[in-house]
Design a protein around this motif. Structure first.
Motif, PDB file in Angstrom:
ATOM      1  N   ARG B  62     -22.934  34.577  48.607  1.00  0.00           N
ATOM      2  CA  ARG B  62     -24.252  33.938  48.649  1.00  0.00           C
ATOM      3  C   ARG B  62     -24.896  34.037  47.279  1.00  0.00           C
ATOM      4  O   ARG B  62     -24.533  34.904  46.470  1.00  0.00           O
ATOM      5  CB  ARG B  62     -25.150  34.570  49.700  1.00  0.00           C
ATOM      6  N   TYR B 124     -45.253  42.897  44.084  1.00  0.00           N
ATOM      7  CA  TYR B 124     -46.110  42.671  45.264  1.00  0.00           C
ATOM      8  C   TYR B 124     -46.801  41.305  45.284  1.00  0.00           C
ATOM      9  O   TYR B 124     -47.714  41.095  46.069  1.00  0.00           O
ATOM     10  CB  TYR B 124     -47.169  43.778  45.424  1.00  0.00           C
ATOM     11  N   ARG B 127     -45.707  38.162  49.631  1.00  0.00           N
ATOM     12  CA  ARG B 127     -45.961  38.941  50.836  1.00  0.00           C
ATOM     13  C   ARG B 127     -44.955  38.612  51.937  1.00  0.00           C
ATOM     14  O   ARG B 127     -44.730  39.413  52.835  1.00  0.00           O
ATOM     15  CB  ARG B 127     -47.393  38.592  51.293  1.00  0.00           C
ATOM     16  N   ASN B 128     -44.392  37.413  51.877  1.00  0.00           N
ATOM     17  CA  ASN B 128     -43.553  36.934  52.988  1.00  0.00           C
ATOM     18  C   ASN B 128     -42.104  36.738  52.578  1.00  0.00           C
ATOM     19  O   ASN B 128     -41.821  36.426  51.424  1.00  0.00           O
ATOM     20  CB  ASN B 128     -44.098  35.596  53.509  1.00  0.00           C
ATOM     21  N   ASN B 132     -40.280  37.749  49.286  1.00  0.00           N
ATOM     22  CA  ASN B 132     -40.563  39.174  49.078  1.00  0.00           C
ATOM     23  C   ASN B 132     -39.290  40.025  49.139  1.00  0.00           C
ATOM     24  O   ASN B 132     -39.256  41.135  48.603  1.00  0.00           O
ATOM     25  CB  ASN B 132     -41.628  39.684  50.068  1.00  0.00           C
ATOM     26  N   LEU B 133     -38.229  39.480  49.753  1.00  0.00           N
ATOM     27  CA  LEU B 133     -36.979  40.237  49.827  1.00  0.00           C
ATOM     28  C   LEU B 133     -36.244  40.241  48.486  1.00  0.00           C
ATOM     29  O   LEU B 133     -35.232  40.918  48.330  1.00  0.00           O
ATOM     30  CB  LEU B 133     -36.067  39.665  50.916  1.00  0.00           C
ATOM     31  N   PHE B 135     -37.554  41.487  45.873  1.00  0.00           N
ATOM     32  CA  PHE B 135     -38.189  42.534  45.058  1.00  0.00           C
ATOM     33  C   PHE B 135     -37.157  43.285  44.207  1.00  0.00           C
ATOM     34  O   PHE B 135     -35.995  43.436  44.595  1.00  0.00           O
ATOM     35  CB  PHE B 135     -38.928  43.526  45.966  1.00  0.00           C
ATOM     36  N   PRO B 137     -36.833  46.979  42.602  1.00  0.00           N
ATOM     37  CA  PRO B 137     -37.553  48.243  42.824  1.00  0.00           C
ATOM     38  C   PRO B 137     -38.306  48.733  41.594  1.00  0.00           C
ATOM     39  O   PRO B 137     -37.866  48.545  40.456  1.00  0.00           O
ATOM     40  CB  PRO B 137     -36.429  49.209  43.213  1.00  0.00           C
ATOM     41  N   HIS B 145     -36.069  40.249  41.530  1.00  0.00           N
ATOM     42  CA  HIS B 145     -34.772  39.823  41.017  1.00  0.00           C
ATOM     43  C   HIS B 145     -34.913  38.429  40.394  1.00  0.00           C
ATOM     44  O   HIS B 145     -35.600  37.567  40.942  1.00  0.00           O
ATOM     45  CB  HIS B 145     -33.744  39.674  42.134  1.00  0.00           C
ATOM     46  N   LYS B 148     -29.702  37.188  42.849  1.00  0.00           N
ATOM     47  CA  LYS B 148     -28.712  37.995  43.563  1.00  0.00           C
ATOM     48  C   LYS B 148     -27.506  37.077  43.790  1.00  0.00           C
ATOM     49  O   LYS B 148     -27.598  36.119  44.561  1.00  0.00           O
ATOM     50  CB  LYS B 148     -29.230  38.448  44.925  1.00  0.00           C
ATOM     51  N   ASP B 150     -23.829  37.479  45.135  1.00  0.00           N
ATOM     52  CA  ASP B 150     -22.989  38.474  45.807  1.00  0.00           C
ATOM     53  C   ASP B 150     -21.581  37.940  46.019  1.00  0.00           C
ATOM     54  O   ASP B 150     -21.402  36.862  46.594  1.00  0.00           O
ATOM     55  CB  ASP B 150     -23.629  38.865  47.141  1.00  0.00           C
ATOM     56  N   HIS B 166     -26.612  41.180  40.115  1.00  0.00           N
ATOM     57  CA  HIS B 166     -28.065  41.138  40.316  1.00  0.00           C
ATOM     58  C   HIS B 166     -28.767  41.311  38.979  1.00  0.00           C
ATOM     59  O   HIS B 166     -28.558  42.310  38.281  1.00  0.00           O
ATOM     60  CB  HIS B 166     -28.505  42.258  41.271  1.00  0.00           C
TER      61      HIS B 166
END
Lengths: 400, 253
Positions: B62, B124, B127-128, B132-133, B135, B137, B145, B148, B150, B166
């Motif tokens: 993906r 941040y 939010r959705n 938001n996935l 992010f 860290p 990012h 990604k 993979d 990534h």
């Protein structure tokens, strides 16, 4: 005269009683429509704003109050004998984030079974923050808005609209008829709730009339379940500047959110405060995948073999046993699996990069730190909140 | 009756004039279709069908990424197009089609930032899901990012293995491991374009990512070198960033 007088008094009393009853009945029949139920609003800072609330079941204060009663009422099983009562709360216990808990007095090792003794096919999932799940419910996500299935012929449930497989409402009728849960009949449940005596006014307030049917029972319980929101863990307070973390907890956070521990890709981070992506992943537990209930059984896509929901790590301390089959009794065992027990197979999700080495290979101290961090996600406010507790603990029908 | 009809007709006529006043003919609809290819054909996912220049047999599982500050250029004039950023996900087909209105005219190039541009790349802000996935860290530099990507591949031992390409914020560290600086791994892409956006019509551009170029455009990549990921590896991310500048091409219909 005395006799006449007595008869007269009896007659008057009888007449007054009849009139009073008639008036009461009339008043009930012709009572003005109740005020519309009060909308129940949820807006948790930093949480997503895409809520999974069906258009035909908006959350209301009155609907949630009714649903809370029904959730705890053992007559939901359609039975009234004390030995045969079963409610949602029989298994979904607040102190375990609405799972049954590993040390349940009846369900050994956290594995519930139905009234007939038939075990549940999978370990339980907790009930909280479900209204932020738009990816499908259950371990394999089968309960989803896209599911067109109606009814369940194996349990004589007709293919009619109330018996859909789309959302939290669906679980109510399913729980009633499933042999590994209440093993009941929907008509008996409706009858038992209708005859309970306390519900008609609550249905009237929640839905505008006192009609009791499975559609309304399901909707009310679903509203209550959607109201089960967990957002006050120690870590939440830390993010809000109202708590501090220990050095061990902070190191655990560091391990969690780097590729060293590599937990964050699937379970989120402070930027994903649900602590799950709600995705379905094969997490390298096994090498053979023959179980009927995995994500592959829903999608038919081979990449989903052995894949199950990524559960939230919120309240993880309360929700043993772990994994879809409950194979790990403790958090330590679970962490040990991710540390050195990953199995290599073609179906493991590609984000599981530690599969390359069989695990993260953290030191004992690092594992302890990681566990310390995970325990900061425990929301004691949620598991003790009176708002979610049994509303009638002294009522024999309201079961644990 | 006639007295009532006349004002109504006047209002209708004036309304029509207002609509014409907006002059929709001045704009064109512009569609960008995002395509992902390997070796010049559309990528087939989850199949160990490809080999890179290092001889690694691999499957693309993906790809998820941001592009931001998309800009059309016409003889030195810049025209910002659409929303500040766009999220693309090979598993979410609606995200692979992106539409906006642009002034009608001829354009000679397209530019965009791969990843979120620095002013957008703040922790941040999303939010959705799915954004938001993405992010990145805080422990690794924060923000989101860029990408990604993979993959699965056959490693040097003949086993199936994972490689996560990534890209996001890198961190410079001193010998004690303390963070001393931040390196954004986003980059600007400029591509020549022959786009005639006719007023009132839709023009389509196909933006193609040639996935194999992530692994050989400038630096030849052997996946076995990065078995533990690259998110905390500044040098590795630099290699991919430099390869990444050449992964995009444009097809104009």
């Amino acid at each position: 005269m005395k006799g006449l007088s007595l008869r007269w008094i009896r007659g008057v009393v009888a007449g007054m009683s009849a009139a009073t009853m008639a008036a009461a009945v009339c008043a009930y029949d012709h009572a003005p429509a109740p005020p519309p139920p009060e909308p129940y609003r949820i807006n948790i800072p930093f949480f997503p704003d895409g809520l999974n609330i069906p258009a035909d079941n908006p959350m209301t204060v009155e609907g949630i109050a009714l649903g809370r009663h029904l959730f705890y009422d053992g007559r939901l099983s359609g039975r009234t004998h004390p030995d045969s009562l079963m409610s949602c709360a029989t298994c979904h216990r607040q102190e375990h984030a609405f799972e049954c808990g590993f040390h349940h007095p009846v369900y050994k090792n956290g594995r519930p079974h139905g009234l007939t003794g038939q075990p549940a096919p999978h370990a339980m999932l907790p009930l909280f923050n479900l209204l932020w799940n738009n990816e499908g419910y259950m371990w394999n996500g089968r309960i989803h808005e896209s599911n067109q299935q109606l009814g369940a012929p194996q349990y004589n449930v007709p293919a009619e609209p109330p018996y859909h497989h789309r959302n939290i409402e669906s679980f109510v009728w399913m729980a009633i008829v499933a042999p590994h849960e209440m093993d009941g009949r929907i008509d008996r449940t409706v009858c038992a709730i209708r005859n309970a005596g306390l519900y008609q006014p609550m249905f009237r307030k929640a839905f505008g009339s006192d009609t009791v049917n499975i559609d309304r029972i399901s909707k009310a319980i679903a509203q209550f379940v959607r109201s089960l929101v967990s957002f006050d863990s120690k870590f939440d307070r830390f993010m809000a500047g109202r708590a501090t973390l220990t050095a061990s907890e902070l190191n655990g956070l560091q391990l969690f959110t780097t590729e060293t521990g590599d937990c964050f890709h699937c379970h989120g981070s402070p930027a994903v405060p649900l602590w799950t992506t709600n995705a379905f992943m094969n997490n390298a537990k096994d090498i053979d995948f023959n179980e009927a209930g995995d994500r592959y059984s829903v999608t038919g896509n081979p990449r989903d073999k052995g894949a199950y929901r990524v559960p939230s790590l919120r309240n993880i301390a309360y929700t043993a046993p772990y994994m879809h089959d409950g194979r790990f009794a403790t958090l330590k065992e679970t962490l040990q699996f991710y540390n050195s027990g990953l199995q290599r197979s073609p179906y493991v999700h590609p984000l599981m990069i530690n599969m390359n080495h069989g695990g993260a290979h953290l030191s004992n101290q690092e594992l302890a730190d990681l566990e310390a961090f995970l325990l900061t996600l425990s929301d004691t406010t949620f598991v003790t909140s009176p708002s979610f507790a049994n509303p009638r603990p002294d009522d024999a029908f309201f079961t644990r | 009756m006639q007295r009532r009809l006349i004002p109504c007709l006047l209002i209708c006529l004036l309304s029509c004039c207002d609509l014409r006043g907006q002059n929709p003919q001045q704009t064109a609809r512009w569609t960008i279709r995002l395509l992902h290819c390997v070796d010049n054909v559309p990528a087939v996912y989850d199949t160990l069908a490809y080999s890179n220049a290092s001889g690694n047999r691999y499957a693309v599982c993906r790809i998820q990424y941001f592009i931001s500050r998309i800009t059309l250029h016409a003889r030195g004039t810049e025209v910002p197009a659409g929303e500040p950023q766009h999220y693309a996900d090979s598993g979410l087909s609606p995200t692979l089609l992106w539409q906006t209105d642009v002034p009608a005219g001829r354009y000679d190039s397209l530019s965009f930032t791969f990843g979120l541009s620095p002013e957008l790349n703040q922790s941040y802000i999303f939010r959705n899901p799915p954004e938001n996935l993405m992010f990145w860290p805080e422990a690794l530099g924060g923000g989101y990012h860029c990408m990604k990507l993979d993959l699965k591949y056959i490693n040097r031992n003949g086993q199936i293995a994972h490689f996560n390409c990534h890209l996001g914020n890198g961190q410079e560290k001193n010998p004690d491991g303390q963070v001393t600086g931040r390196v954004g791994n986003h980059f600007r892409v400029t591509l020549p374009l022959q786009l005639t956006a006719e007023a009132g019509k839709t023009a389509e551009t196909r933006l193609v990512m040639r996935i194999e170029k992530w692994f050989d455009a400038v630096h030849r990549i052997d996946f076995n070198r990065f078995e533990r990921g690259i998110m905390d590896n500044l040098d590795a991310m630099r290699l991919f960033r430099e390869n990444g500048r050449q992964v995009f091409d444009i097809l104009t219909l």
